[in-house]
Motif scaffolding. Sequence first.
Motif, short mmCIF file in Angstrom:
data_model
loop_
_atom_site.label_atom_id
_atom_site.label_comp_id
_atom_site.label_asym_id
_atom_site.label_seq_id
_atom_site.Cartn_x
_atom_site.Cartn_y
_atom_site.Cartn_z
N GLN A 64 0.90 -0.86 -0.14
CA GLN A 64 0.18 -0.06 0.02
C GLN A 64 0.75 1.23 -0.14
OE1 GLN A 64 -3.48 0.20 -0.01
NE2 GLN A 64 -4.03 -1.19 -0.45
N ALA A 65 1.97 1.54 0.73
CA ALA A 65 3.02 2.67 1.49
C ALA A 65 3.72 2.49 -0.03
CB ALA A 65 3.46 2.06 1.93
N ALA A 66 3.82 1.61 -1.03
CA ALA A 66 5.11 1.62 -1.97
C ALA A 66 3.76 2.01 -3.08
CB ALA A 66 4.98 0.31 -3.41
N SER A 67 2.37 2.11 -3.38
CA SER A 67 1.62 2.15 -4.49
C SER A 67 1.37 4.04 -4.43
CB SER A 67 0.22 1.62 -4.33
OG SER A 67 -0.82 2.48 -4.36
N ARG A 68 1.37 4.28 -2.84
CA ARG A 68 1.75 6.14 -2.47
C ARG A 68 3.04 5.97 -3.02
NH1 ARG A 68 -0.17 5.76 3.55
NH2 ARG A 68 0.13 7.92 3.41
N VAL A 69 4.17 5.56 -2.64
CA VAL A 69 5.32 6.30 -2.97
C VAL A 69 5.29 6.56 -4.36
CG1 VAL A 69 7.74 5.36 -3.59
CG2 VAL A 69 6.27 5.74 -0.99
N ALA A 70 4.86 5.45 -5.67
CA ALA A 70 5.17 4.79 -6.73
C ALA A 70 4.22 6.52 -8.12
CB ALA A 70 4.79 4.18 -6.98
N ALA A 71 3.40 7.55 -6.69
CA ALA A 71 2.56 8.58 -7.55
C ALA A 71 3.21 9.20 -7.53
CB ALA A 71 0.83 8.41 -7.23
N ASN A 72 4.61 9.49 -7.15
CA ASN A 72 5.74 10.71 -7.00
C ASN A 72 6.23 10.67 -8.43
OD1 ASN A 72 7.69 12.38 -6.31
ND2 ASN A 72 7.13 11.74 -4.03
N GLN A 73 5.95 11.48 -8.69
CA GLN A 73 7.26 11.06 -10.21
C GLN A 73 8.50 11.17 -10.51
OE1 GLN A 73 5.35 13.76 -13.73
NE2 GLN A 73 6.64 12.61 -14.58
N ALA A 74 8.73 12.41 -9.33
CA ALA A 74 10.35 12.55 -9.12
C ALA A 74 10.90 11.05 -9.05
CB ALA A 74 11.28 13.80 -7.98
N VAL A 75 10.26 10.17 -7.23
CA VAL A 75 10.42 9.15 -7.83
C VAL A 75 10.73 8.31 -8.75
CG1 VAL A 75 9.92 6.87 -6.19
CG2 VAL A 75 9.78 9.71 -5.13
N ARG A 76 9.81 8.39 -9.09
CA ARG A 76 9.58 7.52 -11.21
C ARG A 76 11.08 7.59 -11.67
NH1 ARG A 76 5.12 4.72 -10.29
NH2 ARG A 76 5.47 3.45 -12.56
N GLU A 77 11.24 8.74 -11.96
CA GLU A 77 12.09 9.22 -12.35
C GLU A 77 13.38 8.70 -11.96
OE1 GLU A 77 11.95 14.07 -13.30
OE2 GLU A 77 10.24 13.49 -14.67
N ALA A 78 13.25 9.20 -10.28
CA ALA A 78 15.26 7.93 -10.12
C ALA A 78 15.07 6.96 -10.23
CB ALA A 78 15.06 8.52 -8.75
N LEU A 79 14.23 6.43 -10.12
CA LEU A 79 13.61 5.26 -10.59
C LEU A 79 14.03 4.57 -11.96
CD1 LEU A 79 11.88 3.96 -7.45
CD2 LEU A 79 14.22 4.20 -7.23
N LEU A 80 13.82 5.16 -12.98
CA LEU A 80 14.27 4.71 -14.61
C LEU A 80 16.26 3.78 -14.57
CD1 LEU A 80 12.08 7.03 -16.34
CD2 LEU A 80 12.09 4.72 -16.46
N ALA A 81 16.98 4.89 -14.23
CA ALA A 81 18.15 4.27 -14.82
C ALA A 81 18.13 3.56 -14.71
CB ALA A 81 18.81 5.79 -14.04
N PHE A 82 17.71 2.35 -13.14
CA PHE A 82 18.76 1.59 -12.00
C PHE A 82 17.83 0.08 -13.24
CE2 PHE A 82 17.29 -2.71 -10.13
CZ PHE A 82 18.80 -2.79 -9.50
N GLN A 83 16.10 0.66 -14.17
CA GLN A 83 15.08 -0.32 -14.22
C GLN A 83 15.94 -0.60 -16.53
OE1 GLN A 83 11.24 0.34 -14.06
NE2 GLN A 83 11.66 1.88 -12.89
N HIS A 84 16.54 1.03 -16.96
CA HIS A 84 16.89 1.31 -18.43
C HIS A 84 17.65 0.22 -17.91
CE1 HIS A 84 14.75 5.33 -19.05
NE2 HIS A 84 14.20 3.82 -19.30
N ARG A 85 18.96 0.39 -16.80
CA ARG A 85 20.49 -0.39 -16.93
C ARG A 85 20.03 -2.32 -17.08
NH1 ARG A 85 22.56 0.77 -12.10
NH2 ARG A 85 21.67 3.32 -12.08
N PHE A 86 19.36 -2.50 -16.01
CA PHE A 86 19.00 -4.06 -16.30
C PHE A 86 18.36 -4.43 -17.79
CE2 PHE A 86 16.56 -7.53 -15.50
CZ PHE A 86 17.35 -7.86 -14.34
N ALA A 87 17.83 -3.71 -18.45
CA ALA A 87 16.94 -4.01 -19.45
C ALA A 87 18.31 -5.08 -21.09
CB ALA A 87 16.05 -3.22 -19.47
N ALA A 88 19.08 -3.38 -20.37
CA ALA A 88 19.70 -3.18 -21.40
C ALA A 88 20.98 -3.62 -21.13
CB ALA A 88 20.24 -1.53 -22.16
N GLU A 89 21.40 -4.29 -20.38
CA GLU A 89 22.41 -4.76 -19.74
C GLU A 89 21.55 -6.13 -19.05
OE1 GLU A 89 25.94 -2.81 -18.74
OE2 GLU A 89 25.54 -1.41 -20.20
N PRO A 90 21.01 -7.41 -18.62
CA PRO A 90 20.91 -7.91 -17.88
C PRO A 90 22.01 -9.05 -17.35
CG PRO A 90 19.75 -8.56 -20.05
CD PRO A 90 21.10 -7.06 -20.57
#
Length: 221
Positions: A79-105
């Motif tokens: 439930q708390a994650a769903s509230r944190v996830a509505a924060n755009q700046a948080v989403r942007e901060a977490l994008l790089a980690f996800q991109h890196r994982f997809a590009a270099e599994p």
Amino acid sequence: MIIAVDGPVAAGKGTLARRLAAALNFAYLDTGSIYRAVAAKMLAAGDDPENHDAAIAAAVALTPADLERGDLRREAVGQAASRVAANQAVREALLAFQHRFAAEPPAGPEGPRDGAVLDGRDIGTVVCPDADMKFFLTASMEARAQRRHKELLERGEKSIYARVLQDLRERDARDSGRATAPLKAAADALRLDTSEMDADQAFAAAMAEIEKRLKLPGPAT
Ligand code: DC
């Protein structure tokens, strides 16, 4: 190759994504665990998940070890994650980690991997819009609530069905209604309704689509 698996809570994303990754020898990233890890750190520090600055600080400081926390699957953390996830700046901060994982599994025990499977809410729309294969899983609210209820009981947690149903409704409304990267199917996603499917059937249906896609001839030159 990148496979995106999106959908609401308890539609079967995690089970399907994990099985696809194992069958194809791809790396697997449960992106929900990233939001859960930020939320869990904030709850442990006594912060309100909607505290903008504290959420950004927790997201920026996230390390891979945080994804191994033992409390990530707790309902309060979800439930708390769903509230944190509505924060755009948080989403942007977490994008790089996800991109890196997809590009270099990351390599697995059997060596390098040829691809990645990511599951979440916005993989096909925001994180990996160019994914080779996109699935959007759905299931009726009742089927999802029953599954989650059973899962909690099996884990030895207390669970009241009516409460689970209410939590799912709240989480769906928040995840779909938020302004930033809301839960929605990408235009080119394949929809799978898993209400009447067990894990084996969902896996077989998804693998059949992947095989069909891989056998497609390339564009005419
Ligand atoms: O999939 P999950 O229940 O572990 O996700 C927890 C919360 O994180 C979910 O309610 C919404 C958020 N989330 C998100 O906004 N984007 C993602 N790609 C994954 C999860």
